[in-house]
Design an enzyme around this catalytic site. Structure first.
Site, PDB file in Angstrom:
ATOM      1  N   HIS A 281       0.856  -1.194   0.000  1.00  0.00           N
ATOM      2  CA  HIS A 281       0.000   0.000   0.000  1.00  0.00           C
ATOM      3  C   HIS A 281       0.883   1.232   0.000  1.00  0.00           C
ATOM      4  CE1 HIS A 281      -3.844   2.045   1.834  1.00  0.00           C
ATOM      5  NE2 HIS A 281      -3.186   2.862   1.023  1.00  0.00           N
TER       6      HIS A 281
ATOM      7  N   GLU B 267     -11.353   3.375   6.059  1.00  0.00           N
ATOM      8  CA  GLU B 267     -10.284   4.270   6.546  1.00  0.00           C
ATOM      9  C   GLU B 267     -11.002   5.379   7.335  1.00  0.00           C
ATOM     10  OE1 GLU B 267      -8.269   6.491   3.460  1.00  0.00           O
ATOM     11  OE2 GLU B 267      -6.633   7.117   4.793  1.00  0.00           O
TER      12      GLU B 267
ATOM     13  N   HIS C 257      -9.685   0.983  -1.269  1.00  0.00           N
ATOM     14  CA  HIS C 257      -9.626   1.635   0.035  1.00  0.00           C
ATOM     15  C   HIS C 257     -11.029   1.595   0.631  1.00  0.00           C
ATOM     16  CE1 HIS C 257      -5.807   3.121  -1.360  1.00  0.00           C
ATOM     17  NE2 HIS C 257      -5.651   3.979  -0.364  1.00  0.00           N
TER      18      HIS C 257
ATOM     19  N   ASP D 172       1.710   4.049   2.766  1.00  0.00           N
ATOM     20  CA  ASP D 172       0.652   4.868   2.148  1.00  0.00           C
ATOM     21  C   ASP D 172       1.239   6.001   1.305  1.00  0.00           C
ATOM     22  OD1 ASP D 172      -1.993   5.319   1.531  1.00  0.00           O
ATOM     23  OD2 ASP D 172      -2.555   6.160   3.468  1.00  0.00           O
TER      24      ASP D 172
HETATM   25  N1  HPA Z   1      -6.653   7.412   1.156  1.00  0.00           N
HETATM   26  C1  HPA Z   1      -7.357   7.647   0.051  1.00  0.00           C
HETATM   27  N2  HPA Z   1      -6.804   8.077  -1.077  1.00  0.00           N
HETATM   28  C2  HPA Z   1      -5.485   8.263  -1.102  1.00  0.00           C
HETATM   29  C3  HPA Z   1      -4.713   8.039   0.011  1.00  0.00           C
HETATM   30  C4  HPA Z   1      -5.323   7.579   1.202  1.00  0.00           C
HETATM   31  O1  HPA Z   1      -4.711   7.352   2.254  1.00  0.00           O
HETATM   32  N3  HPA Z   1      -3.436   8.329  -0.354  1.00  0.00           N
HETATM   33  C5  HPA Z   1      -3.452   8.701  -1.644  1.00  0.00           C
HETATM   34  N4  HPA Z   1      -4.697   8.668  -2.111  1.00  0.00           N
HETATM   35 ZN    ZN Z   2      -3.836   4.719   0.469  1.00  0.00          ZN
END
Ligand code: HPA
Ligand code: ZN
Length: 338
Positions: A18, A201, A198, A279
């Site tokens: 990731h 989060e 994703h 990330d």
């Molecule tokens: N979340 C969602 N989109 C993203 C992220 C993230 O952490 N990093 C880069 N694009």
């Molecule tokens: Zn991400």
């Protein structure tokens, strides 16, 4: 012999699953590329740009992240960015990396996909021969844009089908749930692409469920909010769905107030197939080893967790079985002698 924990996690072989390559652009490289390409930045200096990295949530980060990516114009820019990341990953004992990129961030500015794929892929090839790192690309759709634009991006990317192994879904989670992209993910599945998204989060566990049911993803990126739904946790454990967790990112974007409050130990305790990743390392305070070292300092994690996380990183990777076996054997050997 028993290495101190920080040494152990730094030196152990690992995969990174990731990492947004545009999020590896360090302020110094942003300024160098801005100069080379005659792009005007809204910040006067490297220090002023760094000072702006005070995020309050995902969106406040994304606004600066897209501004940083505006300096990427030529194939060589994409090569330089990717090569810089791969050197850092190599130093962190990364053996295999699966890299996200956001084609729409570049095509929207008139940058051709040939430059994006060409530069990133050339760096990956060079890493294979010069650094011994294996790598693959996962193309992400920006979820704040309409699904039709994701379809158009997929169409434009098909000439480069051999250069990416899967698709993902990133950008603003709130207000853009996975089901918005059900049709384009179904098409990607028909094309034999790996699928990730994703979810969980900033968004609720329902987004993780939708990613599994409606997108049929094989891995969840982040997914830390799954613990709010015990039925979902049981399902993720049963189906061995990996979660690519990014602890320093979660603190910077205020998913957790501080690292000592992160639920990584609870995720591991639940038997989830968790991995640790960076990330957007240039924005969130570090690369993969910075994440590992900080977590093992701030959280009740021991040697057996280090082993589990190294093992999980390769178990969760989209690797062919002989190479996966080779890396897993290296993990076993490392923990036998260190
Ligand atoms: N979340 C969602 N989109 C993203 C992220 C993230 O952490 N990093 C880069 N694009
Ligand atoms: Zn991400």
């Amino acid at each position: 012999m028993s290495l101190p924990l920080a040494e152990l996690v730094r030196n152990m072989p690992k995969a990174e699953l990731h990492i947004h390559i545009e999020g590896s652009l360090e302020p110094e490289l942003i300024f160098a590329l801005a100069k080379r390409n005659h792009v005007k930045l809204a910040y006067a200096s490297v220090e002023a740009l760094r000072a702006a990295y005070a995020f309050t949530d995902l969106q406040s980060f994304l606004d600066i992240y897209y501004a940083g990516a505006s300096v990427l114009l030529e194939e060589q820019d994409f090569f330089d960015m990717t090569w810089a990341y791969l050197l850092r990953a190599h130093a962190d004992q990364v053996r295999h990396t699966e890299i996200f990129f956001d084609p729409q961030t570049h095509t929207a500015r008139g940058v051709p996909l040939s430059a994006v794929f060409g530069g990133i892929d050339r760096a990956l090839q060079q890493a294979r021969t010069e650094l011994g790192i294996s790598g693959a690309l996962i193309m992400c759709f920006l979820r704040h844009l309409p699904e039709e634009q994701a379809f158009a991006t997929l169409e434009q990317a098909l000439p480069y089908r051999d250069k990416f192994i899967g698709v993902g879904l990133d950008s603003s989670e709130l207000g853009h749930p996975p089901e918005k992209f059900a049709r384009v993910f179904a098409r990607c599945r028909e094309l034999g692409l790996h699928l990730v998204a994703h979810a969980g989060e900033e968004g609720p566990p329902a987004n993780i469920i939708a990613a599994l049911d409606q997108l049929q993803v094989e891995r969840i990126d982040h997914g830390v909010r799954c613990l709010e739904d015990p039925d979902l946790v049981r399902r993720l454990v049963r189906d061995r769905i990996p979660l690519t967790v990014c602890p320093l990112s979660n603190v910077k974007l205020r998913v957790f107030n501080q690292l000592s409050e992160h639920n990584l130990p609870a995720l591991l305790e639940a038997g989830l197939l968790v991995t640790v990743n960076s990330d957007d390392p240039a924005y969130f305070g570090g690369y993969i080893n910075d994440n590992f070292v900080a977590c093992f300092a701030a959280l009740p994690l021991q040697r057996q967790h280090a082993y589990q996380l190294a093992h999980n990183s390769f178990a969760a990777a989209f690797l062919d079985l002989p190479l996966k076996r080779k890396y897993l054997d290296e993990v076993e050997l490392f923990f036998r002698v260190k």
